[in-house]
Design a protein around this motif. Structure first.
Motif, short mmCIF file in Angstrom:
data_model
loop_
_atom_site.label_atom_id
_atom_site.label_comp_id
_atom_site.label_asym_id
_atom_site.label_seq_id
_atom_site.Cartn_x
_atom_site.Cartn_y
_atom_site.Cartn_z
N THR A 191 -1.92 -6.50 0.98
CA THR A 191 -2.24 -5.10 0.69
C THR A 191 -3.30 -4.51 1.63
O THR A 191 -3.83 -3.43 1.37
CB THR A 191 -2.73 -4.95 -0.76
OG1 THR A 191 -3.90 -5.76 -0.94
CG2 THR A 191 -1.65 -5.38 -1.75
N LEU A 192 -3.60 -5.22 2.70
CA LEU A 192 -4.62 -4.75 3.66
C LEU A 192 -4.28 -3.35 4.16
O LEU A 192 -3.14 -3.06 4.52
CB LEU A 192 -4.69 -5.71 4.86
CG LEU A 192 -5.62 -5.28 6.00
CD1 LEU A 192 -7.08 -5.34 5.55
CD2 LEU A 192 -5.41 -6.17 7.21
N LYS A 193 -5.29 -2.49 4.14
CA LYS A 193 -5.18 -1.16 4.74
C LYS A 193 -6.30 -1.06 5.77
O LYS A 193 -7.47 -1.15 5.41
CB LYS A 193 -5.36 -0.05 3.69
CG LYS A 193 -4.14 0.18 2.83
CD LYS A 193 -4.35 1.37 1.92
CE LYS A 193 -4.06 2.61 2.71
NZ LYS A 193 -3.88 3.80 1.89
N ALA A 194 -5.93 -0.89 7.02
CA ALA A 194 -6.96 -0.83 8.06
C ALA A 194 -6.43 -0.16 9.31
O ALA A 194 -5.31 -0.42 9.75
CB ALA A 194 -7.45 -2.24 8.40
N LEU A 195 -7.26 0.69 9.88
CA LEU A 195 -6.97 1.27 11.19
C LEU A 195 -7.90 0.57 12.18
O LEU A 195 -9.13 0.60 12.01
CB LEU A 195 -7.23 2.78 11.20
CG LEU A 195 -7.02 3.47 12.56
CD1 LEU A 195 -5.55 3.41 12.97
CD2 LEU A 195 -7.50 4.91 12.50
N ASP A 221 -2.43 0.49 13.08
CA ASP A 221 -2.57 0.94 11.70
C ASP A 221 -1.80 -0.03 10.80
O ASP A 221 -0.58 -0.14 10.90
CB ASP A 221 -2.01 2.36 11.56
CG ASP A 221 -2.37 3.01 10.24
OD1 ASP A 221 -3.18 2.44 9.48
OD2 ASP A 221 -1.84 4.10 9.97
N ILE A 222 -2.53 -0.73 9.95
CA ILE A 222 -1.92 -1.69 9.03
C ILE A 222 -2.03 -1.12 7.62
O ILE A 222 -3.13 -0.82 7.15
CB ILE A 222 -2.63 -3.06 9.10
CG1 ILE A 222 -2.52 -3.64 10.51
CG2 ILE A 222 -2.08 -4.01 8.05
CD1 ILE A 222 -3.34 -4.89 10.74
N GLN A 223 -0.88 -0.97 6.98
CA GLN A 223 -0.86 -0.55 5.58
C GLN A 223 0.53 -0.74 5.00
O GLN A 223 1.53 -0.64 5.71
CB GLN A 223 -1.33 0.89 5.42
CG GLN A 223 -0.55 1.94 6.16
CD GLN A 223 -1.14 3.31 5.93
OE1 GLN A 223 -1.41 3.70 4.80
NE2 GLN A 223 -1.36 4.04 7.00
N ASP A 224 0.55 -1.00 3.69
CA ASP A 224 1.82 -1.18 2.97
C ASP A 224 2.71 -2.24 3.63
O ASP A 224 3.93 -2.09 3.69
CB ASP A 224 2.59 0.15 2.86
CG ASP A 224 1.77 1.23 2.18
OD1 ASP A 224 1.06 0.90 1.20
OD2 ASP A 224 1.82 2.39 2.63
N CYS A 235 2.86 -2.59 10.29
CA CYS A 235 1.91 -2.42 11.39
C CYS A 235 2.51 -1.40 12.35
O CYS A 235 3.63 -1.57 12.82
CB CYS A 235 1.70 -3.75 12.11
SG CYS A 235 0.69 -3.62 13.59
N ARG A 257 -11.40 1.53 10.71
CA ARG A 257 -12.20 0.58 9.91
C ARG A 257 -13.00 -0.32 10.85
O ARG A 257 -14.10 -0.74 10.53
CB ARG A 257 -11.25 -0.24 9.03
CG ARG A 257 -11.96 -1.16 8.10
CD ARG A 257 -11.11 -1.52 6.92
NE ARG A 257 -11.55 -2.76 6.34
CZ ARG A 257 -10.86 -3.45 5.46
NH1 ARG A 257 -9.70 -3.00 5.04
NH2 ARG A 257 -11.33 -4.57 4.97
#
Length: 155
Positions: free
Chosen positions: A67-71, A87-90, A93, A105
């Motif tokens: 569930t990592l969310k990170a730019l 951009d990592i989310q849902d 990548c 981040r």
């Protein structure tokens, strides 16, 4: 001066046809000085960066990211500054060239040689950080564990 044969071989390389393991071996065989001299050729540098960042999406490990969310913003300094964002989310990548208006981040700053050594598995991000070859702004813990979210070859 970089060995002109290394420069010629890299310039003629079909990056799309080179596996991550082969790329790692190529980078391992080059000195930092040679990589930095190769990066002087802006066209070749752009080709290499485009291919490396293009592969990030394919080498991303969604099961590890969860569930990592990170730019993540990458700033690679050489003859000119190249900026890319991951951009990592849902569980996905996405990579884009350039700087968005979003707040990252973490921002990773390094030179051309350090970047290629890092993404090819030829350098430890922690060691690079301790030696000040890699500068980190933002979430240092995220930066130190980024490699686990990607399938990085070992040369």
């Amino acid at each position: 001066m970089a060995d002109s044969e290394n420069l010629d071989n890299l310039a003629d390389l079909d990056f799309a046809g080179v596996s991550p393991e082969e790329f790692a071996k190529i980078v391992k065989g080059l000195s930092n000085k040679e990589i930095n001299e190769i990066a002087q050729d802006q066209t070749l540098r752009t080709r290499v960066l485009t291919e490396v960042f293009g592969r990030m999406e394919r080498q991303f490990k969604p099961e590890t990211a969860g569930t990592l969310k990170a730019l993540i913003r990458w700033k690679i300094d050489g003859v000119s500054e190249a900026v890319y964002e991951t951009d990592i989310q849902d569980g996905t990548c996405t990579v884009r060239e350039g700087r968005s208006n979003a707040e990252p981040r973490v921002t990773l700053m390094m030179g051309d040689a350090e970047f290629l050594k890092l993404v090819s598995g030829n350098a430890s991000p922690v060691t690079m950080f301790m030696m000040r070859k890699l500068k980190v702004a933002g979430d240092v813990a995220l930066a130190s564990g980024l490699t686990r979210y990607f399938d990085i070859p070992k040369a």
